[in-house]
Design an enzyme around this catalytic site. Sequence first.
Site, mmCIF file in Angstrom:
data_model
loop_
_atom_site.group_PDB
_atom_site.id
_atom_site.type_symbol
_atom_site.label_atom_id
_atom_site.label_comp_id
_atom_site.label_asym_id
_atom_site.label_seq_id
_atom_site.Cartn_x
_atom_site.Cartn_y
_atom_site.Cartn_z
ATOM 1 N N GLU A 171 16.453 -19.378 21.121
ATOM 2 C CA GLU A 171 16.584 -17.978 20.344
ATOM 3 C C GLU A 171 17.174 -17.061 21.376
ATOM 4 O O GLU A 171 16.546 -17.196 22.579
ATOM 5 C CB GLU A 171 15.292 -17.513 19.776
ATOM 6 C CG GLU A 171 14.771 -18.466 18.461
ATOM 7 C CD GLU A 171 13.580 -17.938 17.883
ATOM 8 O OE1 GLU A 171 13.951 -17.156 17.086
ATOM 9 O OE2 GLU A 171 12.442 -17.934 18.428
ATOM 10 N N LYS A 204 12.206 -17.911 23.678
ATOM 11 C CA LYS A 204 13.017 -16.609 23.068
ATOM 12 C C LYS A 204 13.603 -16.128 24.365
ATOM 13 O O LYS A 204 13.315 -16.544 25.380
ATOM 14 C CB LYS A 204 11.957 -15.626 22.553
ATOM 15 C CG LYS A 204 11.263 -15.950 21.497
ATOM 16 C CD LYS A 204 10.837 -14.612 20.681
ATOM 17 C CE LYS A 204 9.900 -15.188 19.580
ATOM 18 N NZ LYS A 204 10.754 -15.742 18.255
ATOM 19 N N ARG A 263 0.803 -1.030 -0.076
ATOM 20 C CA ARG A 263 -0.149 0.070 -0.172
ATOM 21 C C ARG A 263 0.732 1.417 0.057
ATOM 22 O O ARG A 263 0.388 2.256 -0.490
ATOM 23 C CB ARG A 263 -0.852 -0.102 1.210
ATOM 24 C CG ARG A 263 -2.255 -0.898 1.014
ATOM 25 C CD ARG A 263 -2.890 -0.933 2.245
ATOM 26 N NE ARG A 263 -2.460 -1.305 3.413
ATOM 27 C CZ ARG A 263 -2.921 -1.519 4.330
ATOM 28 N NH1 ARG A 263 -4.092 -1.215 4.678
ATOM 29 N NH2 ARG A 263 -2.275 -1.630 5.553
ATOM 30 N N ASP A 267 3.562 -20.352 17.602
ATOM 31 C CA ASP A 267 4.411 -19.765 16.683
ATOM 32 C C ASP A 267 5.489 -20.867 16.382
ATOM 33 O O ASP A 267 5.833 -20.716 15.194
ATOM 34 C CB ASP A 267 5.228 -18.573 17.505
ATOM 35 C CG ASP A 267 5.937 -17.744 16.532
ATOM 36 O OD1 ASP A 267 5.775 -17.609 15.370
ATOM 37 O OD2 ASP A 267 7.324 -17.514 17.163
ATOM 38 N N HIS A 273 9.699 -22.731 6.946
ATOM 39 C CA HIS A 273 11.086 -22.569 6.350
ATOM 40 C C HIS A 273 12.097 -23.239 7.132
ATOM 41 O O HIS A 273 13.276 -23.622 6.616
ATOM 42 C CB HIS A 273 11.611 -20.976 6.462
ATOM 43 C CG HIS A 273 11.892 -20.611 8.080
ATOM 44 N ND1 HIS A 273 11.223 -20.481 8.880
ATOM 45 C CD2 HIS A 273 12.955 -20.453 8.669
ATOM 46 C CE1 HIS A 273 11.404 -19.737 9.957
ATOM 47 N NE2 HIS A 273 13.000 -20.069 9.961
ATOM 48 N N LYS A 303 3.557 -19.365 7.245
ATOM 49 C CA LYS A 303 2.801 -19.620 8.494
ATOM 50 C C LYS A 303 2.702 -18.433 9.170
ATOM 51 O O LYS A 303 3.416 -17.604 9.053
ATOM 52 C CB LYS A 303 3.654 -20.630 9.500
ATOM 53 C CG LYS A 303 5.030 -20.035 9.608
ATOM 54 C CD LYS A 303 5.519 -20.601 10.848
ATOM 55 C CE LYS A 303 5.042 -19.801 11.928
ATOM 56 N NZ LYS A 303 5.977 -18.976 12.738
ATOM 57 N N LYS A 361 15.827 -25.635 5.694
ATOM 58 C CA LYS A 361 17.156 -25.658 6.109
ATOM 59 C C LYS A 361 17.887 -26.769 6.009
ATOM 60 O O LYS A 361 17.588 -27.997 5.745
ATOM 61 C CB LYS A 361 17.129 -25.813 7.857
ATOM 62 C CG LYS A 361 16.700 -24.154 8.344
ATOM 63 C CD LYS A 361 16.710 -24.236 9.804
ATOM 64 C CE LYS A 361 15.822 -22.981 10.323
ATOM 65 N NZ LYS A 361 16.765 -21.769 10.433
ATOM 66 N N HIS A 418 7.365 -25.600 13.171
ATOM 67 C CA HIS A 418 8.785 -26.035 12.910
ATOM 68 C C HIS A 418 9.105 -27.134 13.841
ATOM 69 O O HIS A 418 9.610 -28.046 13.311
ATOM 70 C CB HIS A 418 9.816 -24.749 13.497
ATOM 71 C CG HIS A 418 9.564 -23.501 12.805
ATOM 72 N ND1 HIS A 418 9.055 -23.513 11.513
ATOM 73 C CD2 HIS A 418 9.451 -22.397 13.242
ATOM 74 C CE1 HIS A 418 8.789 -22.085 11.140
ATOM 75 N NE2 HIS A 418 9.170 -21.364 12.186
HETATM 76 C C1 BG6 Z 1 9.317 -18.204 12.815
HETATM 77 C C2 BG6 Z 1 8.721 -17.506 14.100
HETATM 78 O O1 BG6 Z 1 8.788 -18.831 11.969
HETATM 79 O O2 BG6 Z 1 10.790 -18.672 13.182
HETATM 80 C C3 BG6 Z 1 9.980 -16.424 14.923
HETATM 81 O O3 BG6 Z 1 7.637 -16.866 13.918
HETATM 82 C C4 BG6 Z 1 11.161 -17.160 15.084
HETATM 83 O O4 BG6 Z 1 9.229 -16.058 16.152
HETATM 84 C C5 BG6 Z 1 11.784 -17.757 13.736
HETATM 85 O O5 BG6 Z 1 12.112 -16.182 15.586
HETATM 86 C C6 BG6 Z 1 13.155 -18.667 13.997
HETATM 87 O O6 BG6 Z 1 13.491 -18.902 12.704
HETATM 88 P P1 BG6 Z 1 15.138 -19.281 12.675
HETATM 89 O O7 BG6 Z 1 15.293 -19.906 11.444
HETATM 90 O O8 BG6 Z 1 15.899 -17.902 13.158
HETATM 91 O O9 BG6 Z 1 15.403 -20.419 13.664
#
Ligand code: BG6
Length: 478
Positions: free
Chosen positions: A231, A353, A63, A250, A193, A163, A197, A255
């Site tokens: 993380e 986190k 936008r 999340d 994603h 996602k 990896k 994942h």
């Molecule tokens: C995302 C989450 O899908 O994956 C994030 O929404 C997270 O909260 C991230 O930080 C982690 O991805 P990676 O590749 O850095 O482990």
Amino acid sequence: MTVDLLSPAKSQPGARLVPVAPFSIVIFGGTGDLALRKILPALFHRWCDGQVPETSRIIAVSRSDISTDDYLEMVRARLVETSTDDASVKARFAEFAGLVRYHAGDVLADGFDWDALSREIGPDEQNIRLFYLALPPGLFGPVCDRLKSAGLNTARARIVLEKPIGEDLASAKAINDAVGAAFEERAIFRIDHYLGKETVQNLLVLRFANSLFEPMWNSQGVDHVQITVAETVGAGDRTSYYDGAGALRDMVQNHLLQLLCLVAMEPPRNLEADAVRDEKLKVLGALRPIGQDDVSSLTVRGQYGAGAMNGEAVPGYADEIGRASRTETFVAVKAFIDNWRWANTPFYLRTGKRMPERHSEIVVQFHPVPHQVVKSDSGRARPNRLVIRLQPDEGVKLLLTTKDPGPGGMRLRYVPLNLSFADTFGARYPDAYERLLMAVVRDDLSLFMRRDEVEAAWRWIDTVVEAWESEETELYRY
Ligand code: BG6
């Protein structure tokens, strides 16, 4: 050896660049964080490596009322920020920029100029068209509906969804129905994603291209499995999304459960998309539901408070979002897969986190030896462990008990057979988004989630959420 994971991949000796056909990609949400941080850099790096054909088109839609030049400046600035190799960004960016167009407008508004967008995409319906929805999931259905009305859901069009697909089973079904009304399942690429990896892909090779592990890959051989994604970052600037989701939705729903599936599934007949997805689905369907009675013993929730990271003060989660919240930023779940292979073998899933260090790994711990034959002067035989390190320092370790060499009696040491990817394979390899985008162009669905998988994962997650809600389980501070 240090490896630059951000600058373009250098061809590995023996590495094969599989060319892809020319494509047009339209990125809805083109000025958003995902597009600028992941999608555009991934396309840039694939371009630098010579994989993106010169006649391809990259069209960002959003936008913001800006020009293509303004947009390119945003893209370039983010690439420079994230790449350690500024010189290569400078050298190649001007050519890459020739592929990129920016299209301002609100796709959901009546006045959106679909004809102009179609012209940017190009008239040939036989060309591969990718529509990447880097948007909140609530917009997936409406945008797909508009694409259909504009006649853009052509035979070779593919839709890419990020996602989270919903926030529970019911909302996931509604989104899948809405997207499915415009695109056939074979054209829907649901990204997780983690499946892109390198080490996650390697898990399949480790399991199914080596005969060593399979005889022990079951409850008789394995004591337990730990899947950890730690993380150091906090919720960051995504708090409005994150507070509604929390670590379970999340990270675990997608994942961690995908990793669990790859560890636990039966050997598929081959690596074709549906062969793999059928096996993953069986694992998800066999997850033991977590009920009100066992939620306190099988799950732990936590939320980070204020503290220090690397000597710097960081705010707590509640300070970041500006109010008290019961959203978990850490979750641990002891899961069981009720099938023949894994009966009563715990799978510990953990993610959080603001952990002290960033590290993601899968640990498969085997049973201890049944009887200690070796009487040692120091140390003891410890159970073998296979450690698959996803990030950072990708690699595989097999921990063994050995004798400390030399005289001085029988001293036992627990040491790794260590396969470090950096030391063994050298230069960097494409990151997850690079691999996944090229897989979409090649029409390879094997790295993407099928509708029934996503829904099966939600079905299990919903049991945990419901149990948490009915029990008001403790939320620990860390
Ligand atoms: C995302 C989450 O899908 O994956 C994030 O929404 C997270 O909260 C991230 O930080 C982690 O991805 P990676 O590749 O850095 O482990």
